[in-house]
Enzyme design. Structure first.
Site, PDB file in Angstrom:
ATOM      1  N   LYS A  14       0.404  -0.436  15.737  1.00 50.22           N
ATOM      2  CA  LYS A  14       0.842  -0.989  14.458  1.00 50.22           C
ATOM      3  C   LYS A  14       1.873  -2.076  14.687  1.00 50.22           C
ATOM      4  CE  LYS A  14       1.737   0.583   9.900  1.00 50.22           C
ATOM      5  NZ  LYS A  14       1.400   1.738   9.112  1.00 50.22           N
ATOM      6  N   GLY A  30      -1.346  -2.152   6.060  1.00 48.57           N
ATOM      7  CA  GLY A  30      -0.614  -1.478   4.998  1.00 48.57           C
ATOM      8  C   GLY A  30       0.644  -2.235   4.697  1.00 48.57           C
ATOM      9  N   VAL A  61      -2.729  -2.647  11.576  1.00 48.10           N
ATOM     10  CA  VAL A  61      -2.991  -1.680  12.634  1.00 48.10           C
ATOM     11  C   VAL A  61      -4.214  -2.127  13.429  1.00 48.10           C
ATOM     12  CG1 VAL A  61      -3.415   0.740  13.134  1.00 48.10           C
ATOM     13  CG2 VAL A  61      -2.141   0.118  11.098  1.00 48.10           C
ATOM     14  N   ASP A 108       6.278   8.198   0.908  1.00 46.56           N
ATOM     15  CA  ASP A 108       5.066   7.473   0.544  1.00 46.56           C
ATOM     16  C   ASP A 108       3.829   8.307   0.859  1.00 46.56           C
ATOM     17  OD1 ASP A 108       3.677   5.416  -0.566  1.00 46.56           O
ATOM     18  OD2 ASP A 108       3.903   4.030   1.111  1.00 46.56           O
ATOM     19  N   GLY A 164       2.631  -3.393   7.845  1.00 45.54           N
ATOM     20  CA  GLY A 164       2.022  -4.239   8.854  1.00 45.54           C
ATOM     21  C   GLY A 164       0.581  -3.845   9.126  1.00 45.54           C
ATOM     22  N   LEU A 168      -7.854  -2.316  12.342  1.00 43.07           N
ATOM     23  CA  LEU A 168      -8.344  -1.096  11.692  1.00 43.07           C
ATOM     24  C   LEU A 168      -7.979  -1.090  10.216  1.00 43.07           C
ATOM     25  CD1 LEU A 168      -7.220   1.460  14.406  1.00 43.07           C
ATOM     26  CD2 LEU A 168      -9.575   0.876  13.860  1.00 43.07           C
ATOM     27  N   GLY A 169      -6.932  -1.797   9.885  1.00 40.36           N
ATOM     28  CA  GLY A 169      -6.511  -1.832   8.483  1.00 40.36           C
ATOM     29  C   GLY A 169      -5.125  -2.418   8.398  1.00 40.36           C
TER      30      GLY A 169
END
Ligand SMILES: *[C@@H]1O[C@H](CO)[C@@H](O)[C@H](O)[C@H]1NC(C)=O
Ligand SMILES: *[C@@H]1O[C@H](CO)[C@@H](O)[C@H](O)[C@H]1NC(C)=O
Ligand SMILES: *[C@@H]1O[C@H](CO)[C@@H](O)[C@H](O)[C@H]1NC(C)=O
Ligand SMILES: *[C@@H]1O[C@H](CO)[C@@H](O)[C@H](O)[C@H]1NC(C)=O
Ligand SMILES: *[C@@H]1O[C@H](CO)[C@@H](O)[C@H](O)[C@H]1NC(C)=O
Length: 799
Positions: free
Chosen positions: A546, A527, A532, A641, A530, A524-525
């Protein structure tokens, strides 16, 4: 040559100091003398009453939050009798309470902030002492009391302590903050329990439906005093009186106004340190006001539980006192929207009556309510004669009691009456009940159209029967399922506390997650921490998994740490459903949030546009989520963050903050205040952080300010156009200056130039102004000038 006496002397000193430490470890202090203080460093930093039954010191609410409290030493749950700083706990290391030389007692947080104090009452103060009664006193050399905690009760009254005209008990919620229930003398000098919420305040004890004479109370005795004596009898100046079922000396007692609004007298069982109840104000909890919040209904299953009317859903399944919200909005005016009614038998909503129509037929009642915009429901009572119709402008204190001679009809759009909507309810409990209730109503309505009262009575009987079925169904469901959406159950005898939190958090095996994610196929993406992946659990729930990198520490340690995050539940925080910690694998399982992250919408090239009302909703939601992390949950969490990438949107564009708690995971090997390992993101980091000053929750407030501006303007702040020289930071300062200047100008053209041009002017001006105003406050360079996130939420809500 070294003097042998000197060596002897040194040895003697050494032995003395060693002995001293031993003594301090074993014996507890009974006084706090001038110039000395208590901190959390040593477990022995506690003052005991001479008989040992009470302790005073810094009390750990969690591993990081402490309150200055008096508690029962011998109670298994270490029940708190008094707290100095209930709404503002202090951080563990470094905070301390000091009795100063000038006679003031001051509690300071780790950073030196004064959190609570008894300021200079008298220079004669000699020491602080805890008495056998549980009273903390400041006395002079002669033993005369100059200040006492008995005059400043929190939620508990101890034997010998009196409640007066100026003192009151205020309940404490499960996160140890003061909440909405109060015991005090009211305007008529009657000792009353009341529910005081910002939007509503009403008395519920003694019985508000009776006059003071029937309640056996005496009005206007100005002495206003109530006291519990040692053997367990309570008496007050208004003739309030009750007695413990175990009346007698030599039992430790406390009278506590509990979180559920019930006033209970507890006795301590000496043999196992547990509490048992020897008197309580309510045995039927649904009679307490505010339990199920706005629009909620209290039902017996047979324990008291909350439910929502059809067309309404619960706001926060972990805190039913927040009530239910409608799934529709009523647009008023003729012919705009067809409205109908959902009937709920045996149910009343106390208060909020706008009108009472006597001897009205059910049809008349419906017509009157339909015609009135402010009418959200009506209660139709068939007994006592004549029939009555009570129009309601709000739904508070809802209660279903079998046998109550009335039906509440809640106004909902007609579409909610049809069965096609039946699947929308997400809670099995609500589902079963609402399904039956709608049947009930349809039946009653159809029959009533024929105009025969007999049919109505028959249908009423049928309704009783159906509700009975509903109760049986719910009861069965409760017994067979431990975890439920209706997770807040108040049970009078539940001494563990009154909130049963459903614990959905669990441990997964790596194999299980491998299977769920199809061997980590659907990314899914990714960051900073790590990647996901999307996954589907064996029970068909969709999750986001994740895979963390760079997480040190052992398996068990990691799981414990994460389980703290797993316990956090808030509508605006992404739910952590589980963890996997095997060998080198460290994975977190999150709920899947449909619409992805906010940056895709704001800056993405996907051509997706966020409408203004969504942007505003996101601003408010993120503020609430952060306020919860900072101030409400047990372990305070600084996100560190906050940025659009970490704000996910569900299908209704309700924001959910992700990645919270990472700062904590990363720094757990370090000392408490060292956040050096944690990095923020360029453009969202507060100035004090960049210059490596200590990190506080105000760094999140700053980042939130940046996100607000980005929501309004639709582009990244660190990509602000800089005219000529200067960097993004000074461009931001210029922008804030401009906003500050322009706010004073009534002509609002400047707003049009600022707001995202893609919206084509389709926005709400006052909301934009409010967001800019809040953003400017949050972006103050001095962190002390920035508001807290709770202040921000207040600003949004009290618009
Ligand atoms: C507080 O400290 C006591 C003993 O020092 C410990 O048993 C307890 O688990 C701690 N409670 C929390 C919530 O950390
Ligand atoms: C005071 O309370 C007692 C018992 O609760 C009752 O018998 C008595 O009538 C009350 N007195 C008044 C004046 O209401
Ligand atoms: C008021 O209450 C006090 C007890 O708190 C009692 O002594 C006094 O007689 C009462 N006064 C009246 C007028 O009832
Ligand atoms: C106190 O606890 C003991 C042990 O659990 C139990 O046997 C006893 O009945 C309790 N006493 C009261 C008064 O509840
Ligand atoms: C309601 O749920 C059932 C089973 O879960 C399903 O078969 C049915 O199609 C659903 N109805 C609607 C209108 O979604």
């Amino acid at each position: 040559m070294v003097n042998p006496f000197f060596i002897l002397h040194l040895t003697f000193l050494l032995i003395c100091s060693l002995l001293d430490e031993r003594v301090a470890e074993i014996a507890h202090v009974t006084y706090l003398h001038r110039g000395s203080s208590l901190s959390v460093k040593q477990a022995s930093d506690v003052i005991r009453s001479p008989d040992g039954s009470f302790s005073f010191g810094l009390y750990n609410l969690s591993s990081t939050a402490f309150t200055l409290s008096i508690w029962f030493t011998n109670a298994a749950d270490r029940a708190i009798a008094w707290t100095a700083n209930r709404d503002r706990p202090v951080h563990g290391s470094g905070s301390k309470v000091t009795l100063n030389k000038d006679g003031s007692m001051v509690l300071r947080d780790y950073d030196g902030t004064v959190v609570w104090e008894v300021s200079k009452i008298s220079a004669k103060v000699d020491r602080v002492e805890l008495m056998d009664t549980g009273n903390l006193v400041m006395v002079d050399q002669g033993g005369n009391i100059l200040w006492q905690s008995f005059e400043h009760p929190t939620d508990t009254l101890l034997p010998g302590q009196s409640l007066t005209a100026t003192t009151k008990l205020v309940s404490t919620n499960p996160s140890h903050r003061s909440s909405y229930y109060t015991l005090r003398f009211d305007e008529q000098y009657i000792l009353s329990l009341s529910y005081d919420e910002p939007h509503m305040s009403n008395l519920y004890w003694p019985n508000p439906d009776q006059n003071s004479w029937s309640n056996k109370r005496i009005l206007y005795n100005s002495s206003r005093r109530g006291v519990l004596d040692k053997p367990g009898q309570f008496e007050a100046s208004d003739n309030t009186s009750f007695i413990a079922s175990d009346w007698g000396l030599d039992i430790k007692r406390r009278l506590t106004l509990d979180y559920d609004g019930n006033l209970r007298l507890y006795s301590l069982n000496k043999s196992d340190g547990s509490w048992y109840i020897s008197w309580m104000a309510f045995s039927q909890l649904c009679d307490i006001h505010g339990l199920c919040g706005c629009n909620g209904i209290c039902v017996y299953t047979p324990a008291a539980a909350c439910t929502c009317p059809r067309g309404y859903v619960v706001m926060d399944p972990n805190d039913w006192s927040k009530g239910c919200k409608p799934q529709f909005s009523i647009t008023c005016g003729k012919g705009v929207q067809q409205m109908g009614f959902v009937g709920i038998p045996w149910t009343d909503f106390w208060g909020s009556d706008t009108n009472f129509v006597m001897s009205a037929s059910l049809d008349t009642c419906r017509e009157v309510c339909l015609a009135s915009c402010s009418c959200v429901a009506f209660v139709y009572k068939v007994y006592p004669h004549p029939h009555g119709c009570y129009l309601k402008s709000g739904l508070f204190n809802g209660k279903t009691t079998p046998g109550y001679p009335g039906v509440t009809y809640v106004k909902v759009p007609e579409s909610f009456l049809s069965h096609s909507q039946a699947n929308s309810s997400d809670s099995a409990h609500g589902h079963v009940c609402n399904e039956l209730r709608t049947h009930t109503f349809n039946y009653a309505a159809r029959v009533d159209e024929k105009g025969t009262a007999w049919y109505y009575y028959y249908s009423f009987l049928a309704a009783f029967f159906l509700v009975e079925l509903c109760f049986i169904a719910v009861g069965w469901w409760f017994m067979t399922r431990k975890q439920s959406v209706c997770s807040v159950i108040w049970a009078a005898k539940d001494e563990e506390g009154f909130r049963v939190v459903a614990d959905h958090f669990r441990s997964f095996t790596h194999k299980e997650l491998q299977k769920a994610t199809n061997n980590f196929m659907d990314e899914l993406g990714h960051g900073r921490h790590g990647s996901v992946y999307k996954g589907i659990l064996h029970d068909n729930r969709v999750v986001a998994v994740k895979k963390l990198k760079d997480m040190k520490g052992g398996e068990a340690e990691f799981e414990t740490e994460v389980s703290v995050i797993g316990r956090i539940y808030h509508m605006n925080l992404v739910r952590v459903m589980g963890v996997c910690s095997e060998g080198t694998h460290r994975l977190l399982v999150y709920e899947f949030v449909e619409n992805g992250s906010l940056d895709m919408f704001l800056f993405g090239s996907k051509g997706l546009l966020l409408q203004w009302h969504h942007r505003y909703k996101i601003a408010v939601g993120v503020a609430k989520g952060l306020a919860y992390l900072h101030h409400e949950c047990m372990d305070w969490i600084i996100h560190c963050d906050v940025k659009p990438e970490n704000i996910l949107l569900d299908e209704e564009f309700e924001p959910k903050i992700s990645d919270f708690g990472f700062a904590k995971l990363l720094q757990r090997d370090e000392s408490d205040s060292d956040m050096s390992k944690v990095r923020g993101t360029r453009g969202y980091m507060a100035p004090e952080w960049v210059s490596s000053a200590p990190v506080t929750e105000k760094v999140d407030v700053y980042s939130f300010g940046v996100v607000l501006l980005e929501l309004v303007m639709g582009h990244r702040m660190f990509e602000l156009p800089t005219n000529g020289s200067g960097d993004a930071e000074s461009a931001l300062r210029q922008l804030l200056l401009m906003i500050g200047e322009n706010k004073k100008i009534s002509d609002g053209n400047w707003i049009d130039d600022l707001v995202d041009p893609r919206l084509n002017g389709d926005f709400v001006r006052p909301e934009v102004l409010l967001m800019l105003e809040v953003a400017a406050l949050c972006l103050e360079q001095d962190k002390n000038q920035r508001p807290s996130m709770s202040d921000v939420v207040q600003k949004f809500l009290c618009r």
